[in-house]
Design a protein around this motif. Structure first.
Motif, PDB file in Angstrom:
ATOM      1  N   ALA A 168      16.938   2.094  -5.507  1.00  9.39           N
ATOM      2  CA  ALA A 168      15.525   2.491  -5.477  1.00  9.39           C
ATOM      3  C   ALA A 168      15.208   3.309  -4.223  1.00  9.39           C
ATOM      4  CB  ALA A 168      14.649   1.248  -5.538  1.00  9.39           C
ATOM      5  N   SER A 220       5.084   8.621   3.406  1.00  9.97           N
ATOM      6  CA  SER A 220       4.139   9.667   3.010  1.00  9.97           C
ATOM      7  C   SER A 220       3.532  10.381   4.208  1.00  9.97           C
ATOM      8  CB  SER A 220       3.044   9.066   2.123  1.00  9.97           C
ATOM      9  OG  SER A 220       2.345   8.079   2.845  1.00  9.97           O
ATOM     10  N   SER A 259       0.832  -1.202   0.000  1.00  9.39           N
ATOM     11  CA  SER A 259       0.000   0.000   0.000  1.00  9.39           C
ATOM     12  C   SER A 259       0.873   1.262   0.000  1.00  9.39           C
ATOM     13  CB  SER A 259      -0.896  -0.022   1.236  1.00  9.39           C
ATOM     14  OG  SER A 259      -1.550   1.206   1.363  1.00  9.39           O
ATOM     15  N   PRO A 274       7.463   3.550   0.913  1.00 15.14           N
ATOM     16  CA  PRO A 274       6.742   4.795   0.613  1.00 15.14           C
ATOM     17  C   PRO A 274       5.495   4.995   1.457  1.00 15.14           C
ATOM     18  CG  PRO A 274       6.654   3.265  -1.256  1.00 15.14           C
ATOM     19  CD  PRO A 274       7.570   2.655  -0.244  1.00 15.14           C
ATOM     20  N   GLY A 275       4.864   3.884   1.879  1.00 17.82           N
ATOM     21  CA  GLY A 275       3.664   4.013   2.711  1.00 17.82           C
ATOM     22  C   GLY A 275       3.975   4.754   4.000  1.00 17.82           C
ATOM     23  N   TYR A 323      14.969  10.684  -2.089  1.00 19.90           N
ATOM     24  CA  TYR A 323      15.305  11.903  -2.845  1.00 19.90           C
ATOM     25  C   TYR A 323      14.030  12.600  -3.345  1.00 19.90           C
ATOM     26  CZ  TYR A 323      17.095  14.632  -6.837  1.00 19.90           C
ATOM     27  OH  TYR A 323      17.378  15.626  -7.729  1.00 19.90           O
ATOM     28  N   ASN A 324      13.154  11.840  -3.990  1.00 21.08           N
ATOM     29  CA  ASN A 324      11.922  12.435  -4.523  1.00 21.08           C
ATOM     30  C   ASN A 324      10.952  12.860  -3.427  1.00 21.08           C
ATOM     31  OD1 ASN A 324      11.674  12.415  -7.655  1.00 21.08           O
ATOM     32  ND2 ASN A 324      12.744  10.531  -7.159  1.00 21.08           N
ATOM     33  N   ALA A 325      10.905  12.072  -2.343  1.00 23.12           N
ATOM     34  CA  ALA A 325      10.013  12.434  -1.231  1.00 23.12           C
ATOM     35  C   ALA A 325      10.462  13.757  -0.604  1.00 23.12           C
ATOM     36  CB  ALA A 325       9.993  11.324  -0.182  1.00 23.12           C
ATOM     37  N   ALA A 377       9.868   8.234  -8.508  1.00 20.95           N
ATOM     38  CA  ALA A 377      11.052   7.510  -8.014  1.00 20.95           C
ATOM     39  C   ALA A 377      11.097   6.089  -8.562  1.00 20.95           C
ATOM     40  CB  ALA A 377      11.048   7.483  -6.484  1.00 20.95           C
ATOM     41  N   GLN A 430      18.188  -3.084  -3.269  1.00 18.63           N
ATOM     42  CA  GLN A 430      17.212  -1.987  -3.347  1.00 18.63           C
ATOM     43  C   GLN A 430      17.826  -0.634  -2.982  1.00 18.63           C
ATOM     44  OE1 GLN A 430      14.344  -2.450  -4.679  1.00 18.63           O
ATOM     45  NE2 GLN A 430      14.419  -4.691  -4.704  1.00 18.63           N
ATOM     46  N   ASN A 485      12.932   2.429   1.991  1.00 20.52           N
ATOM     47  CA  ASN A 485      12.286   1.887   0.801  1.00 20.52           C
ATOM     48  C   ASN A 485      10.821   1.594   1.063  1.00 20.52           C
ATOM     49  OD1 ASN A 485      12.545   1.289  -1.936  1.00 20.52           O
ATOM     50  ND2 ASN A 485      12.769  -0.910  -1.545  1.00 20.52           N
ATOM     51  N   THR A 515       9.589  16.761  -2.566  1.00 24.67           N
ATOM     52  CA  THR A 515       8.164  17.005  -2.791  1.00 24.67           C
ATOM     53  C   THR A 515       7.370  17.277  -1.516  1.00 24.67           C
ATOM     54  OG1 THR A 515       8.392  15.367  -4.551  1.00 24.67           O
ATOM     55  CG2 THR A 515       6.159  16.093  -4.015  1.00 24.67           C
ATOM     56  N   ILE A 516       7.630  16.472  -0.474  1.00 24.88           N
ATOM     57  CA  ILE A 516       6.795  16.541   0.726  1.00 24.88           C
ATOM     58  C   ILE A 516       7.397  17.527   1.735  1.00 24.88           C
ATOM     59  CG2 ILE A 516       5.821  15.204   2.643  1.00 24.88           C
ATOM     60  CD1 ILE A 516       6.067  12.705   0.791  1.00 24.88           C
ATOM     61  N   CYS A 565       5.412  11.568  -6.125  1.00 25.64           N
ATOM     62  CA  CYS A 565       6.871  11.490  -5.953  1.00 25.64           C
ATOM     63  C   CYS A 565       7.334  10.034  -5.893  1.00 25.64           C
ATOM     64  CB  CYS A 565       7.332  12.281  -4.725  1.00 25.64           C
ATOM     65  SG  CYS A 565       6.588  11.782  -3.175  1.00 25.64           S
ATOM     66  N   ARG A 610      17.254   5.200  -2.469  1.00 22.00           N
ATOM     67  CA  ARG A 610      17.860   6.530  -2.605  1.00 22.00           C
ATOM     68  C   ARG A 610      16.964   7.436  -3.451  1.00 22.00           C
ATOM     69  NH1 ARG A 610      22.266   5.437  -5.790  1.00 22.00           N
ATOM     70  NH2 ARG A 610      23.409   4.613  -4.018  1.00 22.00           N
ATOM     71  N   LEU A 611      16.450   6.902  -4.555  1.00 16.86           N
ATOM     72  CA  LEU A 611      15.564   7.690  -5.421  1.00 16.86           C
ATOM     73  C   LEU A 611      14.245   8.019  -4.725  1.00 16.86           C
ATOM     74  CD1 LEU A 611      16.203   5.844  -8.790  1.00 16.86           C
ATOM     75  CD2 LEU A 611      16.508   8.299  -8.415  1.00 16.86           C
ATOM     76  N   LEU A 612      13.771   7.075  -3.930  1.00 19.35           N
ATOM     77  CA  LEU A 612      12.509   7.288  -3.229  1.00 19.35           C
ATOM     78  C   LEU A 612      12.639   8.417  -2.200  1.00 19.35           C
ATOM     79  CD1 LEU A 612       9.727   5.922  -3.273  1.00 19.35           C
ATOM     80  CD2 LEU A 612      10.486   4.526  -1.359  1.00 19.35           C
ATOM     81  N   ARG A 624      17.502   0.765 -14.111  1.00 18.83           N
ATOM     82  CA  ARG A 624      17.753  -0.682 -14.102  1.00 18.83           C
ATOM     83  C   ARG A 624      17.660  -1.249 -15.517  1.00 18.83           C
ATOM     84  NH1 ARG A 624      14.597  -2.536  -8.550  1.00 18.83           N
ATOM     85  NH2 ARG A 624      16.135  -1.634  -7.114  1.00 18.83           N
TER      86      ARG A 624
END
Lengths: 94, 310
Positions: free
Chosen positions: B57, B32, A14, B28-29, B63-65, A76, B54, B26, B68-69, A72, B59-61, A84
Motif C-alpha cells: 500500500a 500531501s 485525516s 497520506p496526510g 507512486y501515485n503521489a 492508491a 503495508q 504510508n 500527481t503532486i 491520488c 509503494r502505491l501511495l 489484495r
C-alpha cells in the motif's frame, strides 16, 4: 480480473481513505461516506470508478470511508484494495 | 599560464541539501503537504517506517503521489527496501516509473550493493522508456563495514549524488553508546565527509531525534557543518529553520567573501597571477572558500549577484 475475496486498504486518519472492496453482482456499486461529500463526492466516485475499470472490474462493491483524501490517495488505496482482493496473484505493472 | 586558467577554481553551482525531511511512506496526510515547509529535499520512506503488511500500500501511495503532486522546488528522494527483501525490486521499479529523482538505499555496506540497485534502476529505465541515467542514487552508511568501505561506495556509480550517515544502526553495530557530544560518531562522520569529497558528491548527516531540543539541534548542526557536511536528515518540519540558519552565510561572511572576490577580479583585470588584498597574497583555499560562501549565499537567497540580476 477475478477477485477472490474482500480487499481492504487505507486508514481512517485525516487525509486518508479506507477502502473495502469485494466481488458484486450489479456493476460497480460505490457506498461513499465522506467528510467532503457535497463538494467532492462526484470526483471521488469517478476516481474509484476509473480505477476499477482500469483493472477491468465490472461487478464490484466498494465501500469508501473518506477522510479528506486527495485523488491520488484514493487511487492508491483502491488499487491496493483491488490487488489484495485478488489474493496477491496479480502484480501491478511497475 | 594566463590569468584565466590560473583562476579556474573548479566550482560547480551548488544544489542545496541542508535539510532532507523524512516522510513516512504510508501517511497520506503528511505526504500531501510535505513540500510546503521549505526543506531542500524530501525523503519518502518505504523502509523502516512502513509495517511489513503495508509495504504494498505504501509503494502505491508514494507512486501515485509522485505522479500527481508537484513537489518542486524540493528534491524528491525515496528510501526503498533492500533488494534482499521481497519488496526491494518492486520498490525500485515503481519509483523509477513515477519519476523519483533520487533512490536512496538503506544500510549500504559494499559497492556491490550499489551496483545491484543500479542494475535494477537501469533495467526499469529501459523498460519504461526513461532516459538511462535520469534516476540518481543516494546511499546510507549505517554500519562499521559501510564506513570502512565509504570511498568505494561513494564511487560505485555515476548516479550517486550523496552519501548519508545513519547513526543509530551504526552505533548499535559498533557497540558504542549514543552521546550528546557525538564522540562515538566522529570517525564515521569524518570518514563519510572525506569519502564524499574525494568522490565529488555530497554528504548528509544523521537525524537528531529530540524535536523539542532546538538548542542541541543547533549545536549538532553547527558541529557537522564545521566537519564539512552539506546538511542533515530531519524528522520534523520545525527542524528546518534552525538548520538553514546554521548553514546560511552571515552578512559578515558574505562581505568578507565579496572583498576577496573583488581582489580576484582586479587580479584578473590586471593580468596578475597573484590575488592580493592590502598587499598580502590571498591563498587559493581562501579564494575557494570565499567563492563557495557566495554560491551558498546565492542559493540560500541572502545574496544576489548584481551582474546576474541586471
Amino acid at each position: 480480473m477475478k477477485l477472490k475475496g474482500t480487499g481492504i486498504a487505507g486508514t481512517l486518519e485525516s487525509g486518508d481513505a479506507m477502502i473495502e472492496l469485494s466481488p458484486g453482482k450489479n456493476g460497480i456499486r460505490i457506498d461513499l461516506n465522506s467528510t467532503v461529500e457535497s463538494q467532492f463526492g462526484k470526483y471521488i466516485r469517478k476516481v474509484v470508478m476509473d480505477t476499477c475499470l482500469e483493472f477491468d472490474l465490472q461487478d464490484v462493491d466498494v465501500k469508501v470511508q473518506d477522510k479528506g483524501a486527495l485523488d491520488c490517495t484514493i487511487r492508491a488505496r483502491v488499487t491496493a484494495a483491488i490487488l489484495r482482493a485478488a489474493g496477491g496473484e496479480v502484480q501491478y505493472e511497475f | 599560464m594566463n590569468s584565466s586558467t590560473q583562476f579556474q577554481l573548479g566550482l560547480s553551482p551548488i544544489k542545496l541539501r541542508r535539510t532532507m525531511l523524512f516522510v513516512p511512506g504510508n501517511n497520506p496526510g503528511m505526504m500531501s503537504n510535505a513540500h510546503v515547509y521549505g526543506s531542500d529535499a524530501l525523503m519518502f520512506d518505504l523502509e523502516d517506517s512502513v509495517a511489513t503488511q503495508q509495504k504494498d500500500a505504501a509503494r502505491l501511495l508514494v507512486y501515485n503521489a509522485l505522479k500527481t503532486i508537484d513537489y518542486s522546488p524540493c528534491e524528491v528522494v525515496v528510501r526503498v527496501n533492500p533488494l534482499d527483501t521481497p519488496f526491494g525490486v518492486q520498490d525500485v521499479r515503481a519509483m523509477v516509473k513515477c519519476g523519483a529523482q533520487v533512490i536512496r538505499l538503506p544500510k549500504t555496506e559494499t559497492a556491490l550493493e550499489i551496483n545491484d540497485v543500479e542494475y535494477e534502476i537501469e533495467k526499469a529505465e529501459k523498460d519504461f522508456g526513461i532516459p538511462v541515467g535520469r534516476t540518481k542514487m543516494m546511499a546510507a552508511i549505517e554500519g562499521a563495514l559501510g564506513v570502512v568501505n565509504a570511498y568505494s561506495i561513494a564511487t560505485a556509480s555515476k548516479r550517486l549524488i550523496a552519501i548519508a550517515l545513519g547513526a543509530e544502526d551504526y552505533c548499535a553495530n559498533i557497540k558504542a553508546q549514543r552521546t550528546e557530544e557525538g564522540t562515538e560518531l566522529f570517525l564515521a562522520r569524518a570518514t563519510i565527509v572525506v569519502a564524499a569529497r574525494a568522490a565529488g558528491i555530497d554528504c548528509i548527516d544523521t537525524v537528531y531525534s529530540d524535536t523539542n531540543n532546538e538548542e542541541q539541534l543547533i549545536r549538532e548542526a553547527t558541529a557537522i557543518k564545521k566537519l564539512g557536511f552539506d546538511g542533515k536528515s530531519i524528522i520534523n518540519p520545525r527542524q528546518i529553520r534552525p538548520i538553514h540558519a546554521v548553514f546560511t552565510p552571515t552578512p559578515m561572511e558574505i562581505e568578507k567573501a565579496l572583498r576577496i572576490k573583488t581582489a580576484l577580479e582586479e587580479a584578473i583585470a590586471n593580468g596578475s597571477g597573484v590575488v592580493s588584498m592590502k598587499g598580502k597574497m590571498v591563498d587559493r583555499p581562501v579564494l575557494l572558500r570565499a567563492l563557495r560562501c557566495l554560491e551558498l549565499a546565492k542559493a540560500s537567497k541572502v545574496y544576489f549577484d548584481e551582474e546576474e540580476t541586471k
